[in-house]
Design a protein around this motif. Structure first.
Motif, PDB file in Angstrom:
ATOM      1  N   CYS A 129     -86.830  29.258  76.473  1.00  0.00           N
ATOM      2  CA  CYS A 129     -85.836  28.208  76.215  1.00  0.00           C
ATOM      3  C   CYS A 129     -86.447  26.964  75.586  1.00  0.00           C
ATOM      4  O   CYS A 129     -85.719  26.047  75.177  1.00  0.00           O
ATOM      5  CB  CYS A 129     -85.148  27.805  77.521  1.00  0.00           C
ATOM      6  SG  CYS A 129     -84.319  29.148  78.386  1.00  0.00           S
ATOM      7  N   VAL A 130     -87.765  26.922  75.508  1.00  0.00           N
ATOM      8  CA  VAL A 130     -88.453  25.707  75.042  1.00  0.00           C
ATOM      9  C   VAL A 130     -88.331  25.569  73.534  1.00  0.00           C
ATOM     10  O   VAL A 130     -88.549  26.531  72.783  1.00  0.00           O
ATOM     11  CB  VAL A 130     -89.940  25.736  75.458  1.00  0.00           C
ATOM     12  CG1 VAL A 130     -90.680  24.525  74.920  1.00  0.00           C
ATOM     13  CG2 VAL A 130     -90.064  25.813  76.986  1.00  0.00           C
ATOM     14  N   THR A 131     -87.986  24.372  73.082  1.00  0.00           N
ATOM     15  CA  THR A 131     -87.880  24.112  71.646  1.00  0.00           C
ATOM     16  C   THR A 131     -88.951  23.149  71.144  1.00  0.00           C
ATOM     17  O   THR A 131     -89.239  23.103  69.952  1.00  0.00           O
ATOM     18  CB  THR A 131     -86.497  23.527  71.299  1.00  0.00           C
ATOM     19  OG1 THR A 131     -86.291  22.332  72.088  1.00  0.00           O
ATOM     20  CG2 THR A 131     -85.402  24.532  71.600  1.00  0.00           C
ATOM     21  N   THR A 148     -91.529  33.500  81.995  1.00  0.00           N
ATOM     22  CA  THR A 148     -91.534  33.691  80.542  1.00  0.00           C
ATOM     23  C   THR A 148     -90.142  33.508  79.945  1.00  0.00           C
ATOM     24  O   THR A 148     -90.013  33.065  78.793  1.00  0.00           O
ATOM     25  CB  THR A 148     -92.106  35.083  80.181  1.00  0.00           C
ATOM     26  OG1 THR A 148     -91.362  36.104  80.844  1.00  0.00           O
ATOM     27  CG2 THR A 148     -93.572  35.189  80.603  1.00  0.00           C
ATOM     28  N   ARG A 149     -89.099  33.830  80.705  1.00  0.00           N
ATOM     29  CA  ARG A 149     -87.737  33.556  80.218  1.00  0.00           C
ATOM     30  C   ARG A 149     -87.479  32.053  80.137  1.00  0.00           C
ATOM     31  O   ARG A 149     -86.810  31.572  79.201  1.00  0.00           O
ATOM     32  CB  ARG A 149     -86.714  34.230  81.114  1.00  0.00           C
ATOM     33  CG  ARG A 149     -86.570  35.737  80.831  1.00  0.00           C
ATOM     34  CD  ARG A 149     -85.999  36.502  82.003  1.00  0.00           C
ATOM     35  NE  ARG A 149     -84.677  36.025  82.412  1.00  0.00           N
ATOM     36  CZ  ARG A 149     -84.125  36.331  83.591  1.00  0.00           C
ATOM     37  NH1 ARG A 149     -84.766  37.097  84.466  1.00  0.00           N
ATOM     38  NH2 ARG A 149     -82.923  35.879  83.893  1.00  0.00           N
ATOM     39  N   GLN A 189     -79.810  23.639  77.422  1.00  0.00           N
ATOM     40  CA  GLN A 189     -80.766  24.438  76.662  1.00  0.00           C
ATOM     41  C   GLN A 189     -80.876  25.865  77.200  1.00  0.00           C
ATOM     42  O   GLN A 189     -81.492  26.717  76.561  1.00  0.00           O
ATOM     43  CB  GLN A 189     -82.159  23.797  76.715  1.00  0.00           C
ATOM     44  CG  GLN A 189     -82.290  22.492  75.955  1.00  0.00           C
ATOM     45  CD  GLN A 189     -83.654  21.880  76.169  1.00  0.00           C
ATOM     46  OE1 GLN A 189     -83.840  21.008  77.015  1.00  0.00           O
ATOM     47  NE2 GLN A 189     -84.639  22.329  75.411  1.00  0.00           N
ATOM     48  N   ILE A 190     -80.310  26.117  78.372  1.00  0.00           N
ATOM     49  CA  ILE A 190     -80.471  27.404  79.038  1.00  0.00           C
ATOM     50  C   ILE A 190     -79.160  28.192  78.956  1.00  0.00           C
ATOM     51  O   ILE A 190     -78.136  27.766  79.484  1.00  0.00           O
ATOM     52  CB  ILE A 190     -80.873  27.200  80.514  1.00  0.00           C
ATOM     53  CG1 ILE A 190     -82.180  26.403  80.595  1.00  0.00           C
ATOM     54  CG2 ILE A 190     -81.014  28.534  81.230  1.00  0.00           C
ATOM     55  CD1 ILE A 190     -82.541  25.963  82.003  1.00  0.00           C
ATOM     56  N   GLN A 191     -79.192  29.313  78.270  1.00  0.00           N
ATOM     57  CA  GLN A 191     -77.986  30.145  78.128  1.00  0.00           C
ATOM     58  C   GLN A 191     -77.908  31.232  79.196  1.00  0.00           C
ATOM     59  O   GLN A 191     -76.822  31.699  79.545  1.00  0.00           O
ATOM     60  CB  GLN A 191     -77.979  30.803  76.735  1.00  0.00           C
ATOM     61  CG  GLN A 191     -78.083  29.812  75.584  1.00  0.00           C
ATOM     62  CD  GLN A 191     -77.014  28.730  75.627  1.00  0.00           C
ATOM     63  OE1 GLN A 191     -75.836  29.025  75.847  1.00  0.00           O
ATOM     64  NE2 GLN A 191     -77.412  27.475  75.438  1.00  0.00           N
ATOM     65  N   ASP A 192     -79.056  31.617  79.707  1.00  0.00           N
ATOM     66  CA  ASP A 192     -79.159  32.679  80.715  1.00  0.00           C
ATOM     67  C   ASP A 192     -78.536  32.204  82.025  1.00  0.00           C
ATOM     68  O   ASP A 192     -78.971  31.221  82.622  1.00  0.00           O
ATOM     69  CB  ASP A 192     -80.648  33.002  80.899  1.00  0.00           C
ATOM     70  CG  ASP A 192     -80.913  34.155  81.845  1.00  0.00           C
ATOM     71  OD1 ASP A 192     -80.277  34.204  82.914  1.00  0.00           O
ATOM     72  OD2 ASP A 192     -81.783  34.989  81.530  1.00  0.00           O
ATOM     73  N   GLU A 193     -77.492  32.901  82.509  1.00  0.00           N
ATOM     74  CA  GLU A 193     -76.776  32.468  83.711  1.00  0.00           C
ATOM     75  C   GLU A 193     -77.667  32.508  84.961  1.00  0.00           C
ATOM     76  O   GLU A 193     -77.550  31.651  85.840  1.00  0.00           O
ATOM     77  CB  GLU A 193     -75.529  33.325  83.927  1.00  0.00           C
ATOM     78  CG  GLU A 193     -74.382  32.984  82.996  1.00  0.00           C
ATOM     79  CD  GLU A 193     -73.959  31.530  83.099  1.00  0.00           C
ATOM     80  OE1 GLU A 193     -73.884  31.000  84.223  1.00  0.00           O
ATOM     81  OE2 GLU A 193     -73.708  30.921  82.045  1.00  0.00           O
TER      82      GLU A 193
END
Length: 429
Positions: free
Chosen positions: A274-276, A269-270, A197-201
């Motif tokens: 990612c929360v769906t 906050t980042r 779910q997390i795209q941020d490296e």
């Protein structure tokens, strides 16, 4: 053993299964009744502190736990607005292991429940699912507690253990009246994120290298940690309760959740970005009981049925493991049925004051983490600042996770040794 006790445990959560393992290890006959049709612990992650991990190690469970646990190498307390580290303990895991000779680890509740279930069954305990109870009462003719199930079936045993959680029917049976949980004024948003779910490296690295983080602010705080060997992140947001009195849990608005933490640390906050999907849970507690047992001393409450607590010290499950361990250890000294009342009295003597002390401490932690900006908050932060750069905090500390005073009695507790000492002082025969 001359007499093998028949023990009926109500509830197959962490408390009930811990009691099942411990009582089976003591050589007694154990039946666990669980109302759910399948085992699925409510919630997501939980933190297992040394007071509980040393018990689980003694039960031979560490090998299974290691397959999915995450061990937080460091612990950081952040100021909400800018993410400033008010406190950073770089060698948190190593320090804990050194001081308490047991690890601090983070796991998914379902994994821990499955490990306890498998161990209980291996030891001969019988776990019956889809068995809802109506009440527990005394059979005056036989002098034994009996348990009526919703289908009308009646079971009796030498000892009934109420481990059926916050909404306990066993508690109501013991009190002889309805007894509703009380609101604490807070609720929790419970979030589980997978690496997918997390795209941020940067965030992926944050999750895959387990650490423990708190963000503390006005009337709210957040806690985050990795689990599932660093492939999953557990994030809990603690905020003022806005649910109607009759609602204990409901799906939550992601936008509303994000607004509550607008302007907080960008890392937090980042993560929220990612929360769906998310639920919010009303946090409840109970008034302290005069006793956790009936007058005959053959019916006893453990876990959230008698000492639910705010999750602000991660001690709900850990205290339940302690309860289960101590109950079984005390019962290991019972060789004749007439010793049971003394054993149950000793269990309550060992556990009631500690369980209630921990519950009260969670409210104190809320106070120190939820301060609004102002003189009191500034005085608190000066205490944090006074310890910056040290390997460990050396004074009474606003974060009880790192406070040398609270940490020592909380994590240093050894359930096995407490029972040994107590039985020497108060023999059962």
């Amino acid at each position: 053993m001359t007499d093998k006790l028949s023990i009926i445990i109500v509830g197959a959560g962490i408390a009930g299964l811990s009691a099942a393992v411990s009582c089976a290890l003591a050589g007694h006959s154990v039946i666990v009744l669980e109302g759910a049709t399948e085992l699925a612990e409510i919630g997501a992650g939980f933190q297992i502190t040394p007071n509980a991990t040393k018990i689980l190690q003694r039960w031979g469970l560490e090998g299974e736990m290691k397959k999915t646990w995450a061990m937080p190498s460091s612990c950081t307390v952040h100021r909400y607005a800018d993410g400033k580290a008010l406190w950073h303990e770089a060698n948190f895991a190593k320090n804990i292991q050194r001081k308490y000779e047991a690890p601090f680890v983070d796991m998914h509740r379902v994994d821990m429940q499955k490990i306890l279930y498998d161990k209980a069954v291996e030891l001969g305990a019988e776990v019956r699912l889809d068995h809802k109870i109506k009440e527990v009462r005394m059979n005056d003719e036989h002098g034994l507690p009996e348990l009526e199930q919703m289908d009308g079936t009646v079971l009796s045993g030498d000892l009934v253990v109420g481990a059926d959680g916050l909404w306990s029917r066993c508690r109501e049976s013991m009190l002889g009246s309805k007894d509703q949980p009380l609101p604490t004024g807070d609720l929790a948003y419970r979030i589980v994120l997978t690496l997918d779910q997390i795209q941020d490296e940067e965030l992926k690295q944050f999750v895959s290298n387990p650490t423990l983080h708190f963000w503390i602010g006005p009337k709210a705080h957040a806690v985050g940690y990795s689990m599932k060997s660093g492939t999953m992140y557990n994030l809990v947001l603690l905020v003022p309760d806005d649910l109607p009195p009759e609602v204990s849990r409901r799906p939550a608005s992601i936008d509303e959740m994000k607004q509550l933490f607008e302007g907080w640390d960008p890392i937090l906050t980042r993560l929220l970005g990612c929360v769906t999907t998310v639920d919010k849970w009303k946090l409840m507690h109970r008034a302290e009981l005069e006793s956790w047992t009936n007058k005959e001393k053959n019916f006893v409450l453990i876990g959230d049925s008698c000492h639910p607590m705010l999750p602000y010290l991660a001690q709900g499950a850990n205290s339940s493991i302690e309860d289960g361990c101590v109950l079984g250890r005390v019962l290991s000294y019972v060789t004749r049925r007439e010793q049971l009342p003394r054993a149950v009295e000793l269990f309550e003597k060992l556990r009631k004051s500690r369980g209630e002390k921990v519950a009260r401490e969670t409210f104190l932690q809320r106070h120190d983490f939820h301060m609004e900006d102002g003189p009191e908050q500034q005085a608190r932060d000066k205490i944090f600042d006074s310890q910056q750069g040290k390997e460990e905090a050396e004074v009474k500390f606003p974060s009880r996770w790192n406070c040398p005073e609270v940490q020592s009695w909380l994590y240093g507790y050894d359930a096995y040794q407490e029972v040994v000492k107590a039985v020497k002082q108060h023999p059962l025969s």
